[in-house]
Design a protein around this motif. Structure first.
Motif, PDB file in Angstrom:
ATOM      1  N   MET A   1       0.855  -1.165   0.000  1.00 32.97           N
ATOM      2  CA  MET A   1       0.000   0.000   0.000  1.00 32.97           C
ATOM      3  C   MET A   1       0.901   1.228   0.000  1.00 32.97           C
ATOM      4  N   THR A   2       0.597   2.170  -0.860  1.00 32.82           N
ATOM      5  CA  THR A   2       1.427   3.355  -0.959  1.00 32.82           C
ATOM      6  C   THR A   2       1.051   4.351   0.134  1.00 32.82           C
ATOM      7  N   ASP A   3       1.951   5.303   0.369  1.00 35.45           N
ATOM      8  CA  ASP A   3       1.682   6.348   1.357  1.00 35.45           C
ATOM      9  C   ASP A   3       0.441   7.136   0.972  1.00 35.45           C
ATOM     10  N   LYS A   4       0.283   7.377  -0.329  1.00 36.53           N
ATOM     11  CA  LYS A   4      -0.872   8.139  -0.808  1.00 36.53           C
ATOM     12  C   LYS A   4      -2.174   7.416  -0.463  1.00 36.53           C
ATOM     13  N   GLU A   5      -2.175   6.096  -0.672  1.00 38.39           N
ATOM     14  CA  GLU A   5      -3.377   5.311  -0.354  1.00 38.39           C
ATOM     15  C   GLU A   5      -3.634   5.319   1.149  1.00 38.39           C
ATOM     16  N   LEU A   6      -2.578   5.222   1.936  1.00 43.34           N
ATOM     17  CA  LEU A   6      -2.736   5.242   3.393  1.00 43.34           C
ATOM     18  C   LEU A   6      -3.307   6.579   3.863  1.00 43.34           C
ATOM     19  N   HIS A   7      -2.863   7.674   3.248  1.00 41.78           N
ATOM     20  CA  HIS A   7      -3.357   8.987   3.646  1.00 41.78           C
ATOM     21  C   HIS A   7      -4.833   9.159   3.320  1.00 41.78           C
ATOM     22  N   SER A  12     -10.152   5.485  11.487  1.00 39.49           N
ATOM     23  CA  SER A  12     -10.722   4.237  12.002  1.00 39.49           C
ATOM     24  C   SER A  12     -10.306   3.049  11.137  1.00 39.49           C
ATOM     25  N   GLU A  13     -10.218   3.269   9.820  1.00 44.22           N
ATOM     26  CA  GLU A  13      -9.785   2.183   8.929  1.00 44.22           C
ATOM     27  C   GLU A  13      -8.318   1.845   9.184  1.00 44.22           C
ATOM     28  N   LEU A  14      -7.505   2.882   9.365  1.00 41.04           N
ATOM     29  CA  LEU A  14      -6.087   2.645   9.660  1.00 41.04           C
ATOM     30  C   LEU A  14      -5.925   1.908  10.992  1.00 41.04           C
ATOM     31  N   LEU A  15      -6.702   2.329  11.975  1.00 42.15           N
ATOM     32  CA  LEU A  15      -6.626   1.664  13.283  1.00 42.15           C
ATOM     33  C   LEU A  15      -7.079   0.209  13.179  1.00 42.15           C
ATOM     34  N   GLU A  16      -8.095  -0.030  12.373  1.00 40.33           N
ATOM     35  CA  GLU A  16      -8.568  -1.402  12.192  1.00 40.33           C
ATOM     36  C   GLU A  16      -7.489  -2.264  11.535  1.00 40.33           C
ATOM     37  N   ILE A  17      -6.823  -1.710  10.525  1.00 32.46           N
ATOM     38  CA  ILE A  17      -5.739  -2.446   9.862  1.00 32.46           C
ATOM     39  C   ILE A  17      -4.620  -2.727  10.857  1.00 32.46           C
ATOM     40  N   LEU A  19      -4.798  -2.879  14.115  1.00 35.95           N
ATOM     41  CA  LEU A  19      -5.250  -3.840  15.113  1.00 35.95           C
ATOM     42  C   LEU A  19      -5.230  -5.257  14.554  1.00 35.95           C
ATOM     43  N   ASN A  20      -5.690  -5.409  13.320  1.00 35.59           N
ATOM     44  CA  ASN A  20      -5.669  -6.730  12.686  1.00 35.59           C
ATOM     45  C   ASN A  20      -4.250  -7.247  12.537  1.00 35.59           C
ATOM     46  N   LEU A  21      -3.348  -6.367  12.119  1.00 36.77           N
ATOM     47  CA  LEU A  21      -1.951  -6.782  11.955  1.00 36.77           C
ATOM     48  C   LEU A  21      -1.317  -7.121  13.294  1.00 36.77           C
ATOM     49  N   LYS A  22      -1.623  -6.344  14.337  1.00 37.21           N
ATOM     50  CA  LYS A  22      -1.081  -6.611  15.676  1.00 37.21           C
ATOM     51  C   LYS A  22      -1.606  -7.940  16.206  1.00 37.21           C
ATOM     52  N   THR A  23      -2.895  -8.174  16.041  1.00 32.86           N
ATOM     53  CA  THR A  23      -3.494  -9.430  16.488  1.00 32.86           C
ATOM     54  C   THR A  23      -2.863 -10.608  15.767  1.00 32.86           C
ATOM     55  N   GLU A  24      -2.718 -10.475  14.459  1.00 32.10           N
ATOM     56  CA  GLU A  24      -2.114 -11.543  13.663  1.00 32.10           C
ATOM     57  C   GLU A  24      -0.661 -11.743  14.070  1.00 32.10           C
ATOM     58  N   SER A  25       0.054 -10.657  14.308  1.00 34.43           N
ATOM     59  CA  SER A  25       1.457 -10.742  14.727  1.00 34.43           C
ATOM     60  C   SER A  25       1.562 -11.463  16.073  1.00 34.43           C
ATOM     61  N   ASP A  26       0.693 -11.108  17.015  1.00 33.20           N
ATOM     62  CA  ASP A  26       0.710 -11.764  18.329  1.00 33.20           C
ATOM     63  C   ASP A  26       0.423 -13.261  18.207  1.00 33.20           C
ATOM     64  N   ARG A  27      -0.549 -13.589  17.358  1.00 33.45           N
ATOM     65  CA  ARG A  27      -0.895 -14.993  17.176  1.00 33.45           C
ATOM     66  C   ARG A  27       0.272 -15.761  16.566  1.00 33.45           C
ATOM     67  N   LEU A  28       0.904 -15.149  15.583  1.00 36.07           N
ATOM     68  CA  LEU A  28       2.031 -15.808  14.922  1.00 36.07           C
ATOM     69  C   LEU A  28       3.233 -15.933  15.850  1.00 36.07           C
ATOM     70  N   LYS A  29       3.446 -14.945  16.714  1.00 35.95           N
ATOM     71  CA  LYS A  29       4.536 -15.039  17.695  1.00 35.95           C
ATOM     72  C   LYS A  29       4.279 -16.199  18.652  1.00 35.95           C
ATOM     73  N   GLN A  83      -7.933  -8.251   2.703  1.00 38.92           N
ATOM     74  CA  GLN A  83      -8.725  -7.324   3.509  1.00 38.92           C
ATOM     75  C   GLN A  83      -8.296  -5.888   3.233  1.00 38.92           C
ATOM     76  N   ARG A  84      -6.987  -5.666   3.167  1.00 29.00           N
ATOM     77  CA  ARG A  84      -6.471  -4.330   2.896  1.00 29.00           C
ATOM     78  C   ARG A  84      -6.967  -3.837   1.548  1.00 29.00           C
ATOM     79  N   ASP A  85      -6.892  -4.690   0.539  1.00 24.99           N
ATOM     80  CA  ASP A  85      -7.336  -4.305  -0.803  1.00 24.99           C
ATOM     81  C   ASP A  85      -8.827  -4.006  -0.835  1.00 24.99           C
ATOM     82  N   ARG A  86      -9.605  -4.789  -0.089  1.00 27.10           N
ATOM     83  CA  ARG A  86     -11.047  -4.551  -0.022  1.00 27.10           C
ATOM     84  C   ARG A  86     -11.337  -3.210   0.643  1.00 27.10           C
ATOM     85  N   ILE A  87     -10.620  -2.913   1.717  1.00 23.16           N
ATOM     86  CA  ILE A  87     -10.817  -1.647   2.423  1.00 23.16           C
ATOM     87  C   ILE A  87     -10.466  -0.478   1.504  1.00 23.16           C
TER      88      ILE A  87
END
Length: 119
Positions: A1-7, A12-17, A19-29, A83-87
């Motif tokens: 995802m480019t910086d432009k797309e992130l901006h 709330s969408e950024l926070l959701e992404i 949170l999802n990445l943090k949850t997935e990272s914790d699970r994978l750890k 999920q990111r692409d859908r968002i």
């Protein structure tokens, strides 16, 4: 995802992404730690094993578990990107609708102002 797309994403969408990445990272750890413990147990068993055939059988189980873990990890990464692409797609659609609605509203205001000026 480019910086432009992130901006372009809402906070709330950024926070959701995130949170999802943090949850997935914790699970994978956690899964990684469990696999590490299993591997250590297998290594100890392998060291105790004097029989090469037994060691080979034990190693095949480790490779199977490692492959399963790799498959799970890749599937989770794919899901995260989908999920990111859908968002992003949803956000772009909403932005285009907002712009279209704003243009229509501006045109209506312009037409109304021109009618008032002609009278």
């Amino acid at each position: 995802m480019t910086d432009k797309e992130l901006h372009k994403l809402r906070r709330s969408e950024l926070l959701e992404i995130m949170l999802n990445l943090k949850t997935e990272s914790d699970r994978l750890k956690q899964e990684n730690e469990e696999l590490r413990l299993t591997l250590n147990e297998r290594n100890i068993s392998l060291e105790k094993s004097g029989n090469i055939a037994e060691a080979a059988l034990q190693l095949s189980g480790i490779f199977e578990n490692a492959q399963q873990a790799a498959d799970i990890y890749l599937a989770s990464i794919k899901k995260t990107y989908e999920q990111r692409d859908r968002i992003i797609s949803d956000a772009q659609s909403k932005a285009e609708k907002i712009i279209s609605d704003a243009r229509k509203y501006a045109e209506e205001i312009k037409n109304h102002a021109e009618r008032d000026t002609i009278k």
